[in-house]
Enzyme design. Structure first.
Site, PDB file in Angstrom:
ATOM      1  CD  GLN A   1      -2.755  -1.467   0.183  1.00  0.00           C
ATOM      2  OE1 GLN A   1      -3.741  -0.731   0.112  1.00  0.00           O
ATOM      3  NE2 GLN A   1      -2.513  -2.416  -0.728  1.00  0.00           N
TER       4      GLN A   1
ATOM      5  CB  ALA B   1     -11.472   0.285   2.647  1.00  0.00           C
ATOM      6  CG  HIS B   2      -7.266   0.142  -0.218  1.00  0.00           C
ATOM      7  ND1 HIS B   2      -6.366  -0.827  -0.572  1.00  0.00           N
ATOM      8  CD2 HIS B   2      -8.461  -0.299  -0.670  1.00  0.00           C
ATOM      9  CE1 HIS B   2      -6.983  -1.792  -1.211  1.00  0.00           C
ATOM     10  NE2 HIS B   2      -8.246  -1.499  -1.277  1.00  0.00           N
ATOM     11  CG  ASN B   3      -6.825   3.862  -3.229  1.00  0.00           C
ATOM     12  OD1 ASN B   3      -6.394   2.725  -3.072  1.00  0.00           O
ATOM     13  ND2 ASN B   3      -6.040   4.884  -3.554  1.00  0.00           N
TER      14      ASN B   3
END
Length: 342
Positions: A197, A238-240
């Site tokens: 990540q 969560a990511h993004n």
């Protein structure tokens, strides 16, 4: 700290009915038994009944409710908003203290403003910048290459991973984690291979993050929390993910990767938002709803099965499984009826 009722009215643009010299030393509910010296608030006329026996010294209310108040009143157009501003005057969290606790560990290349307060056992990594008036409570960890904007407050046990940034006046409650790895893995014949990540988290101005909420770093690009966003406790971002300005998200919400949530939205508690979808500005998602497709029109959206007696729920749960078959049979009957009428 005590304020005259007229002083409070001047601060929130209201008018006083009754004694403007009434001293206010705190806030209380209308039902409180210890309301003397405090100001209460009435935000909904359904609760007028609590005015008759209230012990508060003054009350914030709207014009329509003034005749029912037995005590001095601060009359405003939006009582709850006025109460919010007044409550801040009595917050015990305000402090002008500064300095670095002897137990803190700060890498030499970090920059800490002289007006910042760094509490016990804090760790600040290489090349990180701590702005003016920042308050890091006990056991906070700020990784390498981070930026904490002026007048931000990390309450206690907050972890900010490397490369992440917080805008000015952020309030991050205890146990929050900002910049942990997003959940990214590639499958290799049944085994999981980690996808590094490589993004970060960028948080705007005047953002509040609740206790034990986690905001994952982006896989490549950054996770973005825009100005004025309010996140409750125990939320997973969560990511993004992008959350637009002044959106409010209640507790226990789960937001999956790459979801794009617009500005001025309200997400109810325990809602779930699937990944890679878009929610437009000015959308309300009610509690425990599952958002499984993009929302392109502003409005109020709900899903889920309302609570009902178990016996009824068991019967209806059986019928849920029969809906497709029932729909097919109804469609066939409609077709047959049309043929007969034709």
């Amino acid at each position: 700290m005590a304020y005259r009722l007229q002083e409070l009215a001047d601060r929130v643009g209201g008018r006083v009915v009754g004694d403007g010299d009434t001293l206010i030393e705190g806030v209380a509910t209308l039902e409180s038994e210890h309301g003397a010296g405090c100001i209460g608030f009435l935000t909904n006329s359904r609760y007028r009944k609590h005015l008759a026996d209230t012990s508060v010294s003054a009350v914030i209310l709207a014009e329509a409710d003034i005749e029912f108040s037995p005590v001095a009143a601060l009359v405003v157009e939006r009582p709850h908003l006025a109460y919010a501003h007044i409550s801040q005057l009595f917050s015990p969290n305000t402090s002008d203290a500064s300095g670095i606790h002897p137990s803190a560990h700060i890498v030499d290349t970090a920059e800490v403003d002289s007006t910042a307060l760094i509490g016990p056992n804090c760790v600040i990594g290489a090349r990180s910048r701590i702005g003016a008036g920042v308050h890091l409570g006990p056991n906070c960890v700020v990784g390498d290459d981070c930026s904490i904007g002026e007048d931000s407050h990390l309450v206690a046990n907050v972890t900010v991973y490397y490369g992440c940034s917080l805008g000015p006046r952020a309030l991050i409650h205890a146990g929050a984690v900002i910049g942990s790895d997003g959940f990214g893995f590639a499958n290799d014949a049944g085994a999981w291979v980690k996808v590094e990540q490589l993004g970060a988290v960028r948080i705007g101005a005047d953002v509040e993050v609740g206790a034990n909420t986690t905001i994952d770093r982006g896989a490549v690009e950054d996770t973005i929390i825009e100005d004025g966003v309010k996140l409750d406790n125990l939320i997973q971002v969560a990511h993004n993910v992008r959350i637009g300005r002044h959106t409010a998200v209640a507790g226990c919400v789960g937001i999956a990767g790459s979801a794009d949530i617009g500005a001025y939205c309200q997400i109810g508690g325990n809602a779930g938002i699937l990944g890679h979808l878009t929610i437009c500005d000015n959308t309300v998602v009610t509690a425990k709803s599952l958002v499984s497709s993009s929302i392109t029109e502003p409005g109020i959206y709900s899903s889920g099965t309302p609570l009902e007696p178990n016996r009824s729920w068991r019967k209806n749960s059986v019928r849920f499984k029969q809906l497709d078959d029932m729909a097919r049979r109804i469609k066939a009957l409609e077709k047959l009826l049309q043929e007969r009428e034709g």
